[in-house]
Design an enzyme around this catalytic site. Structure first.
Site: not given
Ligand code: PEP
Length: 261
Positions: A9-11, A101, A103, A173, A179, A220, A241-242
């Site tokens: 997920n590049w956001k 998601h 977010e 999640e 993150g 994470s 993500g990251g």
């Protein structure tokens, strides 16, 4: 039995040119593993045409391609929804779509009901929904994780048939792990994926369907912890993500997952 699925997920990161450069760097490195590990990148909407083009134009060796996913969509076909993108518009650009998601739930007011409508629309257009569920820190500390996550799963799958449900991927999640560098322990992650998400799916659809549905962990996850997470029986993949923004880290995660099969 369940094919592992790792999705990045590049956001809100990368413009089209950088996105193409990134997937071109990923392609040859991921090629040896794609037959065993379903691997998906989820760039921002504006990158989807360029990324889909870049991946469609390449021979990547083993007959499997890197999948492309959107990070969101609207449930309506079209209409007066400024700034939104429908499932129909994603056709040919994406095979997957992240839905619900945390977010989006947190910053854009997405509700369980909206998540459900999006899943219905995604399935109607042949997209594979990656449906996110997970508790926040206060819920976790109050000991209501199981009840809350189970409720999210029930709401997400409302009105979805057993046949359709098989195609859905669920991502557990925990919000406090996203993150933050704070990963759920493998035992806790496996417990929620198995004894909560899969058990709820079994109540809804029976054991055979629940056993067929893939459940990812997200929060994470990285190249150092993916091995122990993927070794757990109810964790079938990861939403990342990251670490998915770094070629070496993402490739290593896919490599480790393939090596454990
Ligand atoms: C995510 O955004 O879905 C996620 C899991 O992020 P990270 O891996 O950075 O925690």
């Amino acid at each position: 039995m369940r094919k592992p699925i790792l999705a990045g997920n590049w956001k809100m990161n990368r413009a089209p040119a950088e996105a193409v450069e990134f997937v071109r760097a990923l392609q040859p490195k991921l090629a040896p593993y794609l037959a065993q590990v379903e691997t998906v990148v989820c760039p921002p909407f504006v990158c989807l045409p360029a990324v889909a083009d870049a991946l469609a134009g390449e021979k990547i060796g083993v007959g499997a391609r890197i999948g492309v996913g959107a990070q969101n969509m609207h449930w309506a076909e079209n209409g007066a929804y400024t700034g939104e993108v429908s499932a129909a518009m994603l056709k040919g650009l994406a095979g997957y779509v992240i839905i619900g998601h945390s977010e989006r739930r947190q910053y854009f007011g997405e509700t369980d009901e909206g998540v459900n409508k999006k899943i219905v629309a995604a399935l109607a257009h042949g997209l594979i929904p990656i449906v996110c569920v997970g508790e926040d820190l206060a819920q976790n500390e109050a000991g209501v994780t199981e009840m809350f996550v189970s409720g999210q799963v029930r709401a997400a799958f409302a009105g979805i048939s057993a046949d359709q449900a098989r195609a859905v991927v669920v991502a557990y999640e925990p919000i406090w792990a996203i993150g933050t560098g704070r990963t759920a322990t493998k035992e806790v992650a496996n417990h929620v994926c198995g004894a909560v998400v899969r058990a709820t799916l079994a109540e809804l659809y029976g054991e055979a369907v629940a056993q067929a549905i893939r459940i990812q962990y997200g929060g994470s996850a990285n190249e150092k912890n993916i091995g122990e997470l993927m070794a757990m029986p109810d964790i079938d993949g990861a939403l990342i993500g990251g670490a998915s923004l770094k070629v070496e880290a993402f490739v290593e995660m896919v490599r480790v997952t393939a090596a454990q099969l």
